[in-house]
Design a protein around this motif. Structure first.
Motif, mmCIF file in Angstrom:
data_model
loop_
_atom_site.group_PDB
_atom_site.id
_atom_site.type_symbol
_atom_site.label_atom_id
_atom_site.label_comp_id
_atom_site.label_asym_id
_atom_site.label_seq_id
_atom_site.Cartn_x
_atom_site.Cartn_y
_atom_site.Cartn_z
ATOM 1 N N ALA A 140 0.780 -1.606 0.177
ATOM 2 C CA ALA A 140 0.015 -0.326 0.417
ATOM 3 C C ALA A 140 1.089 0.958 -0.406
ATOM 4 N N ALA A 144 -2.444 5.671 -0.600
ATOM 5 C CA ALA A 144 -3.493 4.151 -0.794
ATOM 6 C C ALA A 144 -4.917 4.520 0.758
ATOM 7 N N MET A 148 -6.622 3.403 -2.805
ATOM 8 C CA MET A 148 -6.909 2.443 -2.148
ATOM 9 C C MET A 148 -5.207 1.584 -2.642
ATOM 10 N N PRO A 149 -5.368 0.076 -1.814
ATOM 11 C CA PRO A 149 -3.342 -0.444 -1.848
ATOM 12 C C PRO A 149 -3.331 -1.099 -3.869
ATOM 13 N N ARG A 151 -2.568 -3.862 -5.133
ATOM 14 C CA ARG A 151 -3.994 -4.427 -5.013
ATOM 15 C C ARG A 151 -5.102 -4.334 -6.025
ATOM 16 N N THR A 152 -5.831 -3.318 -5.296
ATOM 17 C CA THR A 152 -6.702 -3.526 -5.854
ATOM 18 C C THR A 152 -6.645 -2.784 -7.791
ATOM 19 N N PHE B 183 -3.350 -1.029 6.382
ATOM 20 C CA PHE B 183 -2.043 -1.589 5.504
ATOM 21 C C PHE B 183 -1.230 -2.195 5.595
ATOM 22 N N ASN B 184 -1.075 -3.246 4.639
ATOM 23 C CA ASN B 184 1.001 -3.617 5.027
ATOM 24 C C ASN B 184 1.168 -4.515 6.242
#
Lengths: 433, 459
Positions: A140, A144, A148-149, A151-152, B183-184
């Motif tokens: 992220a 993010a 968003m991170p 992966r999205t 996150f992370n």
């Protein structure tokens, strides 16, 4: 035997696409490992053939966009994906692109900009990062909170599995819950589950306006307080990043103290109002200077500086970096507590805080003390509801709770998944989960 | 171990009042929102992680399977018991453990109802974006297991995008935490992501770390009515291309406009081809500009009526048809089958005309409801459950619809999951290699196939 293997690889991808002299290999490798050869496959079928060959001969394989991590790769094969660097499709109606994994991340951004589109994830390393690598690492980034991170942005892929089979999943639908979510699970798996050979990614239209604010703070606690004030007032910029003086100087040579970098992207009216409000808050909080960066060139240069710094933290300095998370509103207190371990953070070799994520990256004076420091930093992060990132952090958390059973559960599950996909242990030998 | 012994052991673990093994109990928890049903040995209501661990250990010892269940509102047959199994009903593990608005995290137990969390968050000016239509009844654990969506997803994403971490009990009884409050935080692989949407087949959830957001400062709701579906569809594409991301783009077709009108008498034109509800949110000072752009786009797409709500009451009025629409089809036929396919946005008009073609060929009435921004469509196939021959045709139409969605580059399920209902179609979407990867995932977590066996795929 090994010569014969190299010859077979040459037969698969063409002689000109295999490098096997140590001096010529050096530019494609990082780390101390000594692979047999570096090969540059040109298409999916070649990748699959190479993996099948590796299965027959028990050859280890590690993959990279332009540079490959050679740890654990003695006598193995480095795959450089730089020839598979095409944009196969840009679909404006569905806001997607299909690309090959070796496409350079910055080149992709440039091509999209010409077509008035955006791929938001920040490159891990601007100079060498590829789109495949972006998803293989898949973290992220500092945008993010809004975007968003990473992966999205992955909607599907084609991947050569460790047994040479070709897996295809995903489609151009952002809502897709059919079967197990192999799509997002592959993100961040660092090349252990397979080799990406094609990626289907989500794009966005560009924001109407972009501008930045850069504020100089003599005091680190005051800079943290200023960031907290924004959050409390429900002002959420695209980025809200803090650098200590040592790193700030690299971005803005004129800066004297800690730098808070604010990125604002969005609609014109609100962005302009927010910029004024934020500047006001920063002045009140004690910033000696707040600059607004509105013209495109200055804006691009500023954020390129940020991306380059991020690249350094991810490569040159990687062995000296400790990365931990606490909540965004806990940053001020966590950094205050951190000074008990590090001393004055203003004088420290490096400190980056991503304000909206509550993430801190600490650049240690030397690599040697990393593990010992991580244990201390993790204890501190835990007292603020966070932990040191990644698997090492999880391990430390379990250890701190004296929960050997949980650690055993996590470790055996990770190992089980990796073995299910790669029973012979062929891929990414340098990656320990 | 006999069934009677199993029930006794269950009672020892969770207490007598948290076990139901009589006929009424078994029947009550033997069905869901599909037409399917089944009977297991018992339904047990754990109250803690420790209870869940003991249940899993007992299941291993006594050789029965576990069927996790929330409120049973799923549309996939995902909670149907079968044979020597015990239903683990999480509805009594429903505590909110923490709401930390400053750091955008809520920690909850899986049996908490989505609406109950929203109500608590709203008091603090926050919300949790995924809002499946059943949010007043569904549990967050169930939402997670199915990776539920909802009308707001186009802008905000689906359940998977709001899960930061989990505490789960693995099928061997070990408790692990994946992710965390930030996150992370994932260890090694992103275990949280593979658990989201795994339909209760990999692990049992005991704690969920959710991402929460502040309520948007401003919101505007618009209604656009068109002569043809194609015009509504053009509007959707143009809005997206203009860089506006509405929270909601809900579409209803002619048949559903009529059933809604039958139910409400709100004055919708019965000859309209499609209706679109458009909602945007964000900074107050950006609203007018966006509304203007959207109005222009609608006009260009030959809209015949365009309204913007000026008061909260008007917002409700605009949403009225959409709110009643699913119930309203009962005036036509006693049963409906709700489909859940998704196609790329550009294929939306082709999918709509294809569905109408299928309806004609199979001699069925089909109404189309869609989250048009993300291409997720819910065709409602109307029928009478008592007419066997018609039920047969409904099944054929379902298969046709799935096949068409895949042909147009779409997917079998946008937000409801596979469960038992769509299992038979899974190989139409996935290659043998992908199916083998699913098996690898399942076998890594649950080598003895203890959890929700037979759901998603047969192994």
């Amino acid at each position: 035997m090994s010569n014969e293997t190299v010859n077979r690889i040459k037969g698969l991808v063409g002689e000109g696409n295999v490098v096997d002299s140590p001096s010529a290999m050096a530019r494609y490798l990082k780390g101390q490992g000594r692979p047999l050869a570096v090969a540059m496959p040109g298409n999916t079928a070649e990748v699959a053939e190479i993996v099948k060959l590796a299965n027959e001969e028990g050859l280890k394989i590690a993959v990279g966009g332009r540079v490959v991590e050679s740890r654990g790769l003695d006598g193995g094969l480095a795959l450089v994906m730089s020839r598979m660097n095409q944009v196969l499709e840009i679909d404006h109606a569905n806001l997607t692109a299909t690309v090959q994994p070796g496409l350079a991340h910055t080149e992709f951004s440039r091509i999209l900009a010409e077509q008035n589109l955006v791929f938001p994830p920040e490159p891990n390393v601007p100079k060498t990062g590829s789109v495949g690598g972006c998803f293989a690492l898949g973290e992220a980034d500092s945008q993010a909170f809004q975007y968003m991170p990473v992966r999205t942005y992955l909607l599907g892929y084609e991947m050569v599995l460790p047994n040479g089979d070709i897996l295809e999943v995903g489609n151009k639908c952002i809502k897709n819950v059919s079967g197990y979510d192999l799509i997002h699970f592959a993100v961040g798996s660092r090349g252990t589950l397979g080799i990406f050979t094609r990626l289907l990614v989500k794009l966005l239209p560009p924001p109407a306006v972009k501008m930045a604010l850069v504020a100089d703070f003599a005091s680190l606690p005051k800079a943290c307080q200023a960031m907290a004030t924004l959050i409390r007032r429900r002002i959420f910029p695209t980025r809200l990043n803090l650098l200590n003086p040592a790193l700030a100087a690299g971005i803005d040579p004129g800066s004297k103290g800690n730098l808070v970098m604010v990125d604002l992207t969005g609609f014109k009216n609100s962005t302009e109002l927010l910029a004024e409000e934020i500047a006001g808050i920063f002045h009140l909080a004690g910033s000696s200077e707040v600059q607004a960066v509105k013209e495109a060139e200055g804006y691009a240069k500023l954020w390129q500086g940020w991306l380059d710094l991020r690249g350094e933290l991810n490569t040159t300095w990687a062995e000296r970096v400790i990365d931990f998370n606490v909540g965004p509103m806990k940053l001020a207190a966590a950094l205050q507590a951190l000074t008990e371990i590090t001393g004055d953070l203003g004088a420290y070799p490096g400190l980056v805080a991503e304000g909206l994520l509550g993430r801190v990256r600490l650049l240690l004076p030397a690599a040697g003390e990393r593990e010992e420091m991580a244990v201390k930093v993790n204890a501190l992060a835990m007292s603020f509801g966070g932990n040191v990132s990644g698997n090492f952090g999880s391990k430390l958390v379990c250890r701190a709770y004296n929960d050997a059973e949980m650690w055993e559960g996590i470790e055996s599950l990770l190992g089980q998944i990796r073995r299910q996909f790669d029973p012979k242990g062929i891929l990414a030998p340098g990656v320990s989960l | 171990m006999t069934e009677k012994d199993v029930v006794e052991r269950l009672e020892e673990i969770v207490g007598k009042k948290n076990v139901q093994a009589d006929k009424i109990g078994l029947t009550s928890y033997g069905y869901d929102a599909t037409l399917l049903s089944g009977v297991g040995m018992a339904t047990v209501f754990p109250l803690s992680t420790e209870h869940v661990v003991k249940l899993v250990k007992l299941a291993n010892e006594a050789g029965f399977t576990l069927i996790p269940r929330g409120a049973g509102t799923n549309l996939s047959g995902g909670t149907i018991p079968d044979g020597r199994c015990v239903t683990v009903n999480f509805s009594r593990m429903k505590k909110i453990l923490d709401i930390d608005t400053e750091n955008f995290v809520a920690v909850v137990e899986p049996g908490l109802v989505n609406f109950d969390l929203q109500a608590e968050l709203e008091k603090k000016g926050f919300y949790y974006p995924p809002d499946p239509a059943s949010y007043k009844a569904t549990t967050l654990g169930g939402n997670l297991a199915e990776c539920s969506g909802g009308p707001r997803c186009f802008k905000y994403g689906v359940t998977r995008d709001y899960i930061l971490g989990l505490e789960v009990v693995l099928p061997d009884g070990k408790v692990i935490q994946t992710g965390g409050r930030n996150f992370n935080s994932e260890p090694g692989y992103d275990l949280t992501r593979i658990l989201v949407g795994s339909e209760g087949t990999l692990a049992l959830l005991t704690k969920i770390f959710l991402r929460i957001l502040p309520l948007p400062a401003a919101k505007k709701t618009m209604l656009a009515i068109y002569n043809q579906v194609e015009d509504a569809s053009q509007t959707v594409s143009d809005i997206v291309a203009a860089g506006i991301v509405p929270t909601t783009l809900e579409m209803m077709d002619n048949l559903l406009i009529n059933t809604a009108e039958d139910a409400t008498g709100a004055g919708l034109p019965r000859d309209a081809g499609a209706l679109l509800i458009i909602e945007i949110d964000g900074h107050p000072e950006d609203m007018d500009e966006q509304v203007e752009t959207i109005a222009g786009i609608c006009k260009k797409a030959r809209v015949r009526e365009f309204k913007m709500a000026r008061t909260a009451a008007e917002v409700d009025q605009l949403w009225l048809a959409r709110r009643v629409v699913i119930g309203s089809v009962a005036r036509r036929r006693p049963s409906y089958s709700l489909q859940d396919i998704t196609v790329p946005r550009s294929m939306f008009p082709n999918m709509v005309s294809g569905i109408l073609q299928i309806a004609k060929e199979r001699n069925l009435e089909v109404g189309i409801l869609a989250h048009a921004g993300d291409g997720n469509m819910h065709p409602l196939v109307l029928f009478d459950q008592r007419i066997e021959e018609e039920v047969e045709r409904v099944h054929l139409a379902e298969k046709d619809i799935c096949a068409l969605a895949l042909e147009l580059g779409g997917t079998l399920s946008g937000e409801h999951g596979i469960g038992l209902l769509k299992k038979k179609y899974l190989t139409l979407e996935f290659s043998p290699v992908a199916m083998a990867c699913f098996a690898k995932i399942k076998n890594s977590f649950d080598p003895r196939h203890l959890l929700n066996p037979g759901k998603i795929m047969n192994l």
